[in-house]
Write an enzyme that holds these catalytic residues in place. Structure first.
Site, mmCIF file in Angstrom:
data_model
loop_
_atom_site.group_PDB
_atom_site.id
_atom_site.type_symbol
_atom_site.label_atom_id
_atom_site.label_comp_id
_atom_site.label_asym_id
_atom_site.label_seq_id
_atom_site.Cartn_x
_atom_site.Cartn_y
_atom_site.Cartn_z
ATOM 1 N N LYS A 195 -13.543 52.613 0.206
ATOM 2 C CA LYS A 195 -14.381 51.932 -0.122
ATOM 3 C C LYS A 195 -13.957 50.919 -1.260
ATOM 4 C CE LYS A 195 -16.262 51.052 3.960
ATOM 5 N NZ LYS A 195 -16.844 50.255 4.799
ATOM 6 N N ASP A 251 -23.996 53.253 4.708
ATOM 7 C CA ASP A 251 -24.121 54.055 5.540
ATOM 8 C C ASP A 251 -23.275 55.591 4.442
ATOM 9 O OD1 ASP A 251 -25.231 54.351 7.825
ATOM 10 O OD2 ASP A 251 -23.241 53.470 8.262
#
Length: 378
Positions: free
Chosen positions: A80, A112
């Site tokens: 990410k 998340d």
């Protein structure tokens, strides 16, 4: 040719499967070339490993299986950071060019786990603030890891989509910017930058396969998807090339949150009610609006897998020396599901796989990124 949807019965369960025979002819524009240059300029950048795993190739009946190991990316245990760093870079540069007041801004997001930590880390390194909204079900250690990046954390007593809604509302405050890795009508530019950031991962695979003597590229790429942003990046990379180099692209989701699969089946983006899953980073109920056209046009197939299959895949990858959390191991679980059980030969043919095929599995996180991982040493 028409799309095909199957719920194939097996002795153990029903396989949720979708295939699109025309996907390899779909085309789009490539990602900007300067993304890779930006990442290469970062002080802690290095390509993540592409690991050749002959035991998996033998098991799956293909020529070679490589795993793109994202267990350590720019100092974090997941891919990410590629999207967050590029999107924040573009956001701050745009604010400066538009004459915004100097001083820190608050980067707001919902997560998340991995995306929020990446945004928080990027903010801390650049002297900015971060406010991260975390939905119900995220493990306390994942929440603590975000807070350790000096971010403000708000825990939401609801699902991911509710956390996104609250983050968007908070980002309306002065000197706040929403850095979200899903898009919806009216909010698409920053998510688009996040997707562009992921293109570095695909560019590395090209180079690493060439070093391994595979200049023609992979025959299949399996990618875990949540809202579909990484899937969009993968489709963009491989569908912006000449047709003779187009691999099959397979998306994998949890059975508890298969919003992309359900949308593909129905032919339009839809929201689904999510359940509990150890694949926390994939527990998303609505596809990204900018990802959807790429996923609909460019994915060859989609499959949903249960938690037990992902857990088994994570343990098997660990035994082969690859640290992979349940989300990352979903790629292996999905390919196994596609190539076994009733009608496996039909699915293998649809994916264009034979004993010489080269397969790349994207392992998007290490065990340290997901405390639910059954092989987490902690």
């Amino acid at each position: 040719m028409t799309d095909h949807v199957a719920r194939n019965a097996s002795p153990l369960r029903t396989l949720a499967w979708y295939e699109r025979p025309s996907a390899r002819t779909w085309r789009c524009a490539p990602a900007p070339a300067e993304v890779r240059s930006f990442h290469s300029s970062l002080p802690d950048y290095s390509p993540t490993p592409l690991t050749d795993l002959p035991p998996l190739a033998a098991e799956l009946g293909v020529g070679r299986v490589f795993v793109k190991d994202e267990s350590s990316r720019l100092g974090l245990p997941a891919f990410k950071a590629l999207g967050a760093s590029w999107a924040v870079h573009r956001t701050l540069a745009e604010r400066a060019s538009n004459g915004a007041e100097p001083g820190p801004v608050t980067l707001v997001t919902a997560t998340d786990g991995n995306h929020g930590r990446a945004v928080a880390r990027t903010a801390r390194l650049l002297g900015q603030r971060a406010h991260v909204f975390v939905p119900q079900g995220v493990h306390p250690r994942a929440v603590a890891a975000i807070a350790a990046e000096q971010a403000q954390v708000t825990e939401v007593p609801g699902p991911y989509d509710e956390a996104v809604r609250l983050a968007a509302r908070a980002a309306a405050a002065p000197d706040a910017v929403l850095v979200q890795d899903t898009a919806w009508p009216g909010y698409e530019r920053i998510p688009g930058w996040i997707v562009e950031g992921y293109s570095t991962l695909c560019a590395e695979i090209d180079e690493q396969l060439a070093v391994a003597g595979i200049a023609q590229g992979p025959g299949l790429v399996a990618v875990p998807v949540g809202v579909g942003s990484l899937g969009q990046a993968v489709v963009t990379h491989y569908r912006s090339r000449p047709s003779e180099r187009a691999p099959a692209l397979l998306s994998v989701e949890p059975e508890a949150a298969a919003c992309v699969l359900e949308s593909l089946v129905l032919g339009e983006p839809v929201s689904v009610t999510t359940g509990e899953t150890i694949m926390a980073g994939l527990n998303c109920g609505t596809p990204s609006s900018i990802a959807w056209p790429c996923l609909h046009g460019g994915l060859d197939a989609a499959v949903a897998v249960p938690d037990a299959d992902s857990a088994r895949a994570a343990a098997d990858l660990a035994a082969l020396g690859v640290s992979s959390g349940p989300c990352g191991a979903a790629a292996l679980a999905g390919l196994r599901a596609a190539l076994t059980g009733v009608d496996a030969d039909v699915r293998r043919a649809a994916l264009g796989l034979d004993p010489r095929s080269v397969v790349v599995l994207l392992s998007t996180e290490g065990t340290a990124a997901n405390p639910h991982s059954p092989v987490d040493p902690c």
